[in-house]
Design a protein around this motif. Structure first.
Motif, PDB file in Angstrom:
ATOM      1  N   VAL A  17       0.833  -1.211   0.000  1.00  7.31           N
ATOM      2  CA  VAL A  17       0.000   0.000   0.000  1.00  7.31           C
ATOM      3  C   VAL A  17       0.863   1.255   0.000  1.00  7.31           C
ATOM      4  N   ASN A  18       1.784   1.330   0.949  1.00  5.87           N
ATOM      5  CA  ASN A  18       2.520   2.575   1.160  1.00  5.87           C
ATOM      6  C   ASN A  18       3.556   2.862   0.076  1.00  5.87           C
ATOM      7  N   LEU A  19       4.364   1.870  -0.251  1.00  4.48           N
ATOM      8  CA  LEU A  19       5.453   2.104  -1.207  1.00  4.48           C
ATOM      9  C   LEU A  19       5.068   1.721  -2.629  1.00  4.48           C
ATOM     10  N   ASP A  20       4.611   0.485  -2.815  1.00  5.78           N
ATOM     11  CA  ASP A  20       4.262   0.060  -4.175  1.00  5.78           C
ATOM     12  C   ASP A  20       3.179   0.966  -4.757  1.00  5.78           C
ATOM     13  N   GLY A  21       2.155   1.255  -3.960  1.00  5.90           N
ATOM     14  CA  GLY A  21       1.060   2.097  -4.434  1.00  5.90           C
ATOM     15  C   GLY A  21       1.538   3.483  -4.822  1.00  5.90           C
TER      16      GLY A  21
END
Length: 263
Positions: A122-126
């Motif tokens: 969620v935090n990085l890939d998104g």
């Protein structure tokens, strides 16, 4: 009172149904944005929240118009859908605020792998997916260019006992914005990071329900209070505006003086 800091701009915000994202959406509308591309997760609760936000913006800040897009930001397809919907509705994307994030507090030694995976996704890939999609649109549109703002955290700079999965993702967002500034400057695209301190939002509501911990955090800030979501909104509008037209690769700590208050 409205202003013209971002007049006529099309602004895309991820995770906009509540907290920092919602405050940013209202502030951008207040300062003249005419198109708001608002992403939300899409469950019953965030769907109700985004509907009230759309009504508030369009009912208060004419001629601002809102288009809303549900989806899991961890899915690469969601990023493409968000940007395509914004271009379909408004013709271009001038600003991206990559804000969607989670922080399920967890003890490091017993943390399930799934907690690490989901937090990173969620935090990085998104953030990577939506930044890449927005940057491609900003490169290809006429006039070329735009402003990308990654919501990092003070946690990019300091550790947390129950955040061993979270702090690395926020440090990575800071690094992502720095590298994107280098990669995208030739296309007139600026990339900067905002680093909020302790902001009273749903992401840390449970953690701050401990009165002793809450009071301790308040006392550690120079300004003697926790941050509110709209404390981030003004800095976001600044970074998106021409007031910051020579600012790229920068990080702005918005923490009420928490970081410097060591002694």
């Amino acid at each position: 009172m409205s202003s013209t800091l971002v007049v006529g701009k099309v602004v895309c915000i991820t995770g906009s149904s509540r907290g920092i994202g919602r405050a940013c959406a209202i502030e951008f509308a207040k300062h003249g944005a005419t198109g708001l591309v608002l992403h939300y997760f899409g469950d019953d609760e965030t769907t109700k929240e985004i509907q009230t936000l759309k009504q508030e913006i369009e009912g208060t800040y004419s001629p601002a118009k809102v288009t809303t897009i549900p989806g899991d930001i961890a899915d690469p397809k969601t990023a493409t859908t968000i940007i395509n919907a914004g271009v379909s509705a408004f013709g271009r994307i001038d600003v991206l605020v990559s804000n969607a994030g989670i922080c399920p507090f967890a003890e490091f030694l017993t943390m399930p792998q799934a907690t690490w995976e989901r937090t990173r996704q969620v935090n990085l890939d998104g953030s990577f997916y939506v930044t890449q999609a927005a940057a491609n649109q900003m490169k290809n549109q006429t006039p070329q260019g735009g402003s990308i703002i990654g919501i990092s955290s003070i946690s990019a700079l300091v550790g947390g006992e129950y955040q061993c999965h979270y702090t690395p993702t926020k440090a990575a967002i800071l690094s992502l914005m720095q590298s994107c500034a280098v990669a995208l400057g030739k296309y007139n695209i600026r990339a900067n990071a905002l680093l909020p301190g302790t902001i009273a939002t749903d992401i840390n509501k449970e953690d701050l329900s401990d009165d002793a911990k809450r009071e301790g955090m308040i006392k550690r800030t120079c300004l003697g209070r926790l941050g509110q979501p709209d404390d981030l909104a003004g800095p976001a509008v600044f970074l998106a505006s021409d007031l910051a037209k020579y600012v790229t690769g920068a990080s702005l700590l918005v923490d009420g003086g928490l970081f410097v208050n060591l002694q």
